[in-house]
Structure formats: structure tokens, C-alpha cells
Design a protein around this motif. Structure first.
Motif, short mmCIF file in Angstrom:
data_model
loop_
_atom_site.label_atom_id
_atom_site.label_comp_id
_atom_site.label_asym_id
_atom_site.label_seq_id
_atom_site.Cartn_x
_atom_site.Cartn_y
_atom_site.Cartn_z
N VAL A 1 0.85 -1.19 0.00
CA VAL A 1 0.00 0.00 0.00
C VAL A 1 0.89 1.24 0.00
CG1 VAL A 1 -1.86 1.24 1.17
CG2 VAL A 1 -1.70 -1.24 1.38
N VAL A 2 0.52 2.26 -0.78
CA VAL A 2 1.21 3.55 -0.71
C VAL A 2 0.14 4.63 -0.55
CG1 VAL A 2 3.11 2.81 -2.18
CG2 VAL A 2 1.16 3.96 -3.20
N GLY A 3 0.54 5.76 0.00
CA GLY A 3 -0.42 6.85 0.19
C GLY A 3 0.25 8.07 0.78
N GLY A 4 -0.44 9.19 0.70
CA GLY A 4 0.09 10.44 1.22
C GLY A 4 -0.55 10.83 2.53
N LYS A 5 -0.31 12.06 2.94
CA LYS A 5 -0.84 12.58 4.19
C LYS A 5 -2.31 12.97 4.05
CE LYS A 5 3.03 12.30 6.51
NZ LYS A 5 3.17 11.39 7.68
N ILE A 6 -2.99 13.06 5.18
CA ILE A 6 -4.39 13.48 5.19
C ILE A 6 -4.50 14.94 4.80
CG2 ILE A 6 -6.31 14.01 6.77
CD1 ILE A 6 -5.75 11.45 8.23
N GLN A 7 -5.54 15.25 4.02
CA GLN A 7 -5.82 16.63 3.64
C GLN A 7 -7.25 16.97 4.04
OE1 GLN A 7 -5.03 16.85 -0.56
NE2 GLN A 7 -2.82 16.99 -0.28
N GLU A 8 -7.46 18.24 4.39
CA GLU A 8 -8.79 18.69 4.79
C GLU A 8 -9.47 19.44 3.65
OE1 GLU A 8 -8.46 20.99 8.33
OE2 GLU A 8 -8.26 19.24 9.64
N PHE A 9 -10.80 19.35 3.58
CA PHE A 9 -11.54 20.11 2.59
C PHE A 9 -12.92 20.43 3.16
CE2 PHE A 9 -13.03 15.88 1.91
CZ PHE A 9 -14.30 15.98 1.37
N LYS A 10 -13.53 21.49 2.65
CA LYS A 10 -14.83 21.94 3.14
C LYS A 10 -15.94 21.33 2.31
CE LYS A 10 -13.29 26.39 5.00
NZ LYS A 10 -13.48 27.88 4.94
N GLU A 11 -16.98 20.87 3.01
CA GLU A 11 -18.21 20.45 2.36
C GLU A 11 -19.39 21.06 3.12
OE1 GLU A 11 -18.52 16.24 2.32
OE2 GLU A 11 -17.97 15.98 4.41
N THR B 1 -9.68 13.85 3.94
CA THR B 1 -9.58 12.82 2.91
C THR B 1 -8.17 12.24 2.90
OG1 THR B 1 -9.79 12.35 0.53
CG2 THR B 1 -8.99 14.51 1.13
N ALA B 2 -8.09 10.94 2.70
CA ALA B 2 -6.81 10.26 2.59
C ALA B 2 -6.85 9.41 1.32
CB ALA B 2 -6.53 9.39 3.81
N THR B 3 -5.77 9.38 0.57
CA THR B 3 -5.72 8.64 -0.69
C THR B 3 -4.66 7.55 -0.60
OG1 THR B 3 -6.38 10.62 -1.90
CG2 THR B 3 -5.43 8.83 -3.17
N LYS C 1 -4.60 12.23 -8.08
CA LYS C 1 -3.65 11.46 -8.90
C LYS C 1 -2.24 12.03 -8.79
CE LYS C 1 -6.78 9.64 -12.45
NZ LYS C 1 -7.03 9.54 -13.90
N GLN C 2 -2.13 13.36 -8.89
CA GLN C 2 -0.81 13.99 -8.82
C GLN C 2 -0.15 13.74 -7.48
OE1 GLN C 2 -1.52 18.10 -9.85
NE2 GLN C 2 -1.49 17.70 -12.05
N GLY C 3 -0.96 13.69 -6.41
CA GLY C 3 -0.40 13.41 -5.09
C GLY C 3 0.23 12.04 -5.02
N LEU C 4 -0.37 11.06 -5.67
CA LEU C 4 0.20 9.71 -5.68
C LEU C 4 1.43 9.64 -6.57
CD1 LEU C 4 -3.07 7.56 -5.89
CD2 LEU C 4 -1.53 7.75 -3.93
N LYS D 1 8.38 10.45 -7.54
CA LYS D 1 9.13 11.43 -8.32
C LYS D 1 10.61 11.06 -8.42
CE LYS D 1 10.17 16.36 -8.68
NZ LYS D 1 9.99 17.71 -8.06
N LYS D 2 11.25 10.76 -7.28
CA LYS D 2 12.68 10.44 -7.31
C LYS D 2 12.95 9.18 -8.11
CE LYS D 2 14.00 12.68 -2.96
NZ LYS D 2 14.61 12.49 -1.63
N GLN D 3 12.07 8.18 -7.97
CA GLN D 3 12.24 6.93 -8.70
C GLN D 3 12.11 7.16 -10.19
OE1 GLN D 3 9.99 3.57 -7.24
NE2 GLN D 3 9.80 2.73 -9.28
N ASP D 4 11.13 7.99 -10.61
CA ASP D 4 10.93 8.27 -12.03
C ASP D 4 12.12 9.04 -12.60
OD1 ASP D 4 8.54 7.00 -11.99
OD2 ASP D 4 7.32 8.82 -11.84
#
Length: 335
Positions: free
Chosen positions: A89-99, A106-108, A169-172, A177-180
Motif C-alpha cells: 500500500v502507498v499513500g500520502g498525508k491526510i488533507q482537509e476540505f470543506k463540504e 480525505t486520505a488517498t 492522482k498527482q499526489g500519488l 518522483k525520485k524513482q521516475d
């Protein structure tokens, strides 16, 4: 790349290119099949992640709030070696958004397509899905040092993610980036030009004729591939003399093909693919298309004039630029 002997890698890459060169000379059809398969695998590997499922649960504790877990399917993530092997599994940090109901999080995360497909098997759907979701929740907890509720709900197939899809998508992709960059550096170093190999491999590519019995959309003719050798770059001295004459721009490599579209009543298109390794954005390109020729100008980098093999309908021409391949493809219907 740590601990790898680069000299050994260069020798091995040179040996592989030599073998491919022999294959292209002795069995061009087998060579083409091999290259097509490897290019297909590469395109699949570098394809972007795709949304698969969205789950809602809650962050527990004093900062309790609603959180959406976006599950993405991605070929970049290794497939489990067996049914009992760990799932990556890979993923980034949690981000907040208004609804409308307030501030949510949200976590991806991304997984290989195979374990996600296993969740769709009717025989063990609930068990597999529960295992995958619990794995994702544990990953997000550890990644962000939080506690998540194990009570959750799964959204339907028409609601696969929450947030901006492009940003998700860009966050994932940014995680690799370094590997690419390392892969791009290896491709540049180990390419045939960098290794000093002969042009015979590329020349053989231009002599390959597509089999008639294959359902291809490409006309059964010898592709008109023009191979332009790289210019040798002279080593600069301590003092460089600057000429006041007009700078001569490089001519990029390109190929021209005539493609038939059976589903469009046999409509023919002239397709020109131009390789622009120094170009990062289509905004740098100035393209001029007429009925019988094509001209391209890229700042102080490239200049190209291509006579077209058949008259085309210039108003219906379209062009696409691939950042990954650094190539501009222009498709023009034949008049």
C-alpha cells in the motif's frame, strides 16, 4: 540503485542492445513483437492511478471528524506474490476540505489492481473487501498517527472518490518522483546513442512490414521512417567564440505513416510523430499545417519541414503532445 556497479550495468545494457540489434537484422518480425510487448508493459506500468472505491469513516479522539478514504488501483504498486503474501500500500498525508456539513478529511491510498479485483469475486466479496479496508485504515492510522473508527460505509460505483481527481492522482504520482527521475536518467544513459551502438537497429525498424493477417489499423506498406543521426557535440574550451550569424536549429527525429481506419469506412490519415526530447510543454511548439506540408518551430531548439505524402484536410488536423514520451503526434485526414 544503491550498491549497484554502474560499469557492469553499462556493459550489460550494451550487450542487450547488441542482442536486439542481431534480432532486428535476422528476425525483424520477432524483434517488432518483442519491442511492442515491452512498450505495452512499460505504458501499463507508467499509466496513472485510477479511482476504485471510496469509504467513509471517522477520526476518533478530541479532533473527531469525518474522513473519506480514496482507494486507487495502480500498476506501479507490486502485485502480491501469493494469496498469503502481504499486500503493498502507498499513500500520502491526510488533507482537509470543506463540504456543506463542515470540514472533513480525505486520505488517498493506492494498491495493485489484483487485490482490488479480488474484492469483486462473489464467493468471498465481503471477506476480501473487509480485509482490504482494514488494511487501508491501519495504513492511514500509522501514516498520520491517528485513530480511525472501524465502522465505515462504502459508496456506490458512481461515487468512487472525494476531492479533486487531478490533485489526488498527482499526489500519488509525486510519491514516485525520485524513482521516475532515476529511471529517466538510466534510460538516457543506457540508450543506444549513449552507449555508442550502431544505427542498424533503428534502420531495421524502418524495414519492418506489418503482417496482413493481423487486424491492425496501419496500412500494409513499409513505414517511411526517417532516421536522422545525432550531431556530435564538440567539447567547449575555456573561451568560447560566439558567432553573430543566424543560429542553425536542430532537425528533430520524426516518422510519417499512412493509417487506415476500417471503422470509419476506410478513411485514411497521415500521422506524423515528432520526437522532441528538449521540449517540456506543448506551449513551446508553433505548428503550421497546409494541404501538402507541415512546419514546426520550437524557440531556439528545433525547426522542421515535412512534405506530406498525400494532400490532407488541414482544418480537420489534430495534434497531441505526450509529456512522458516528449513526442508530438499530428493526425491529418487525407483529402
Amino acid at each position: 540503485m544503491e550498491g549497484v556497479d554502474k560499469d557492469s550495468m553499462v556493459k550489460q545494457a550494451s550487450h542487450i542492445w547488441s542482442m536486439l540489434d542481431d534480432m532486428a537484422a535476422n528476425n525483424p518480425q520477432a524483434y517488432k513483437k518483442f519491442i511492442d510487448q515491452k512498450m505495452k508493459e512499460r505504458d501499463e506500468y507508467f499509466s496513472p492511478p485510477e479511482p476504485h472505491m471510496c469509504v467513509q469513516t471517522y477520526i476518533q479522539g478530541p479532533n473527531a471528524k469525518k474522513i473519506y478514504i480514496n482507494f486507487f488501483s495502480w500498476h506501479r504498486i507490486p502485485e502480491p506474490k501469493s494469496d498469503t503474501a502481504p499486500v503493498s500500500v502507498v499513500g500520502g498525508k491526510i488533507q482537509e476540505f470543506k463540504e456543506k456539513t463542515g470540514v472533513s478529511a480525505t486520505a488517498t491510498i493506492a494498491m495493485n489492481p489484483q487485490p482490488l479485483k479480488d474484492c469483486e469475486q462473489v464467493t468471498s466479496q465481503m471477506e476480501n473487501t473487509q480485509t482490504i479496508i482494514h488494511l487501508a485504515l491501519a495504513f492511514v492510522e500509522k501514516q498520520n498517527n491517528i485513530s480511525l473508527s472501524r465502522t465505515y460505509c462504502i459508496f456506490g460505483k458512481n461515487d468512487l472518490y472525494r476531492g479533486n481527481l487531478t490533485d489526488l492522482k498527482q499526489g500519488l504520482v509525486a510519491l514516485f518522483k525520485k524513482q521516475d527521475e532515476a529511471v529517466e536518467d538510466i534510460e538516457e544513459q543506457f540508450s543506444p546513442a549513449a552507449l555508442g551502438t550502431k544505427d542498424s537497429l533503428l534502420n531495421q525498424m524502418s524495414n519492418i512490414v506489418i503482417d496482413k493477417d493481423k487486424s491492425k489499423k496501419i496500412k500494409d506498406v513499409k513505414p517511411n521512417i526517417k532516421i536522422i543521426p545525432d550531431e556530435k557535440v564538440a567539447k567547449k574550451g575555456m573561451i568560447e567564440e560566439i558567432s553573430t550569424d543566424k543560429v542553425q536549429l536542430s532537425t528533430p527525429k520524426y516518422d510519417v505513416n499512412i493509417i487506415e481506419a476500417p471503422e470509419a469506412g476506410g478513411e485514411k490519415n497521415v500521422v506524423v510523430k515528432i520526437h522532441l526530447p528538449l521540449v517540456k510543454s506543448v506551449d513551446e511548439c508553433e505548428l503550421d499545417i497546409s494541404e501538402d506540408d507541415l512546419k514546426l518551430f520550437v524557440g531556439d531548439k528545433y525547426e522542421l519541414h515535412v512534405p506530406l505524402p498525400e494532400p490532407i484536410v488541414e482544418d480537420d488536423a489534430n495534434a497531441k503532445f505526450s509529456k512522458k514520451l516528449c513526442a508530438l503526434t499530428i493526425r491529418m485526414p487525407v483529402r
